[in-house]
Design a protein around this motif. Structure first.
Motif, PDB file in Angstrom:
ATOM      1  N   TRP A  70      -3.550 111.309   1.529  1.00 40.68           N
ATOM      2  CA  TRP A  70      -2.361 110.891   0.785  1.00 40.68           C
ATOM      3  C   TRP A  70      -1.717 112.085   0.091  1.00 40.68           C
ATOM      4  N   ILE A  76      -0.162 110.209  -5.328  1.00 37.78           N
ATOM      5  CA  ILE A  76      -0.572 109.134  -4.424  1.00 37.78           C
ATOM      6  C   ILE A  76       0.374 107.947  -4.618  1.00 37.78           C
ATOM      7  N   ASP A 111       0.602 114.027  -3.015  1.00 32.21           N
ATOM      8  CA  ASP A 111       0.548 114.051  -4.471  1.00 32.21           C
ATOM      9  C   ASP A 111       1.982 113.911  -4.987  1.00 32.21           C
ATOM     10  N   GLN A 124      -7.184 112.046  -2.179  1.00 33.36           N
ATOM     11  CA  GLN A 124      -6.219 112.737  -1.323  1.00 33.36           C
ATOM     12  C   GLN A 124      -6.913 113.430  -0.156  1.00 33.36           C
TER      13      GLN A 124
END
Length: 283
Positions: free
Chosen positions: A233, A237, A235, A228
């Motif tokens: 990205w 992912i 949470d 991440q």
């Protein structure tokens, strides 16, 4: 996500396997080099049948690419099977001297038998075998203490068998990476592709990168926060394919191939930290 379709079998490997099986009759010991990130996937399924009772040592190479706890788990797993395993790092030389002494020790019985027959001792003959790009040539160079075999961070550099002598005590046979004629275990083939142990012509980087992301989060869930931070990205992912596409849109002008290659190269270069992609079965 299902495993990507992988198929690669260069002609020079088919020829080399035939030569290798002939040379195996002349060797005293075999050093099978495994990729520490994927020890099961990087074991050749036919090698045990070819060797019969011939002594074999496992060199678990690239140990810098996995956590110490995972290395310990693999060592214990192989020891339970009675298989000697030697952690090595062909780039730094870590563990190489211990492996060399073990090979020489295995060869002592050969010269003991020769002396009992009134014959003079000779150099121990060992062959270094393994999948492409698991670090065989770098390890061989470390064993020899000099650059005798061409080595590069890509599969297929060594293309023929070659004997190299280390003083008068050890003769080493360097061999090309050996692949089975087919890759029926596509999960293992995908792991080989992730680790760059199969040439890129065999697979689609986008599908392999997507598989990598799904797989690594199953095997090493602690990698989530690192992924991440590195790729931005959310949470949770997104699934692998969606994550690659999202990264492509945000950083690579919508090109998922570039995004995929970035993720795979980051892992291969250790930029995602030491991450084993296989863990041994529980005892």
């Amino acid at each position: 996500m299902s495993s990507p379709a992988i198929q690669w079998y260069p002609g020079h490997i088919a020829k080399a396997i035939g030569q290798l099986r002939e040379e195996l009759q002349r060797v005293d010991a075999v050093i099978e080099v495994l990729d520490a990130r994927i020890p099961s996937a990087s074991r050749h399924p036919e090698l045990g049948r070819w060797l019969g009772e011939k002594p074999r040592l496992l060199a678990l190479n690239r140990v810098d690419c996995i956590e110490a706890r995972d290395l310990k788990a693999w060592q214990e797993y192989f020891l339970r099977q009675g298989i000697p395993v030697y952690p090595t790092n062909g780039r730094s030389g870590e563990g190489v001297n211990r492996l060399k002494q073990a090979v020489l020790h295995l060869g002592q019985s050969v010269n003991t038998r020769r002396q009992q027959r009134g014959m003079r001792p000779r150099a121990v003959r060992a062959v270094v075998v393994g999948f492409p790009n698991v670090g065989k040539s770098a390890l061989l160079n470390r064993l020899l203490g000099r650059r005798a075999a061409e080595s590069a961070a890509r599969p297929g550099v060594t293309r023929q068998l070659r004997w190299v002598r280390l003083g008068g005590e050890l003769d080493l046979l360097d061999s090309p990476g050996i692949l089975p004629p087919s890759l029926p275990d596509q999960q293992a083939a995908s792991l080989l592709a992730i680790c760059d142990d199969i040439g890129e012509a065999a697979y689609d980087p986008e599908r392999v990168a997507a598989y990598f992301l799904d797989h690594v989060l199953r095997v090493q869930p602690q990698a989530r926060s690192l992924l991440q931070r590195r790729y931005g990205w959310p949470d949770p992912i997104p699934p692998g394919g969606a994550a690659v596409q999202e990264l492509a849109e945000r950083r690579y002008q919508g090109d998922p191939q570039r995004a995929a290659r970035q993720v795979l190269n980051d892992y291969r270069k250790g930029l995602l930290g030491p991450l084993a992609l296989e863990l041994p079965p529980k005892a």
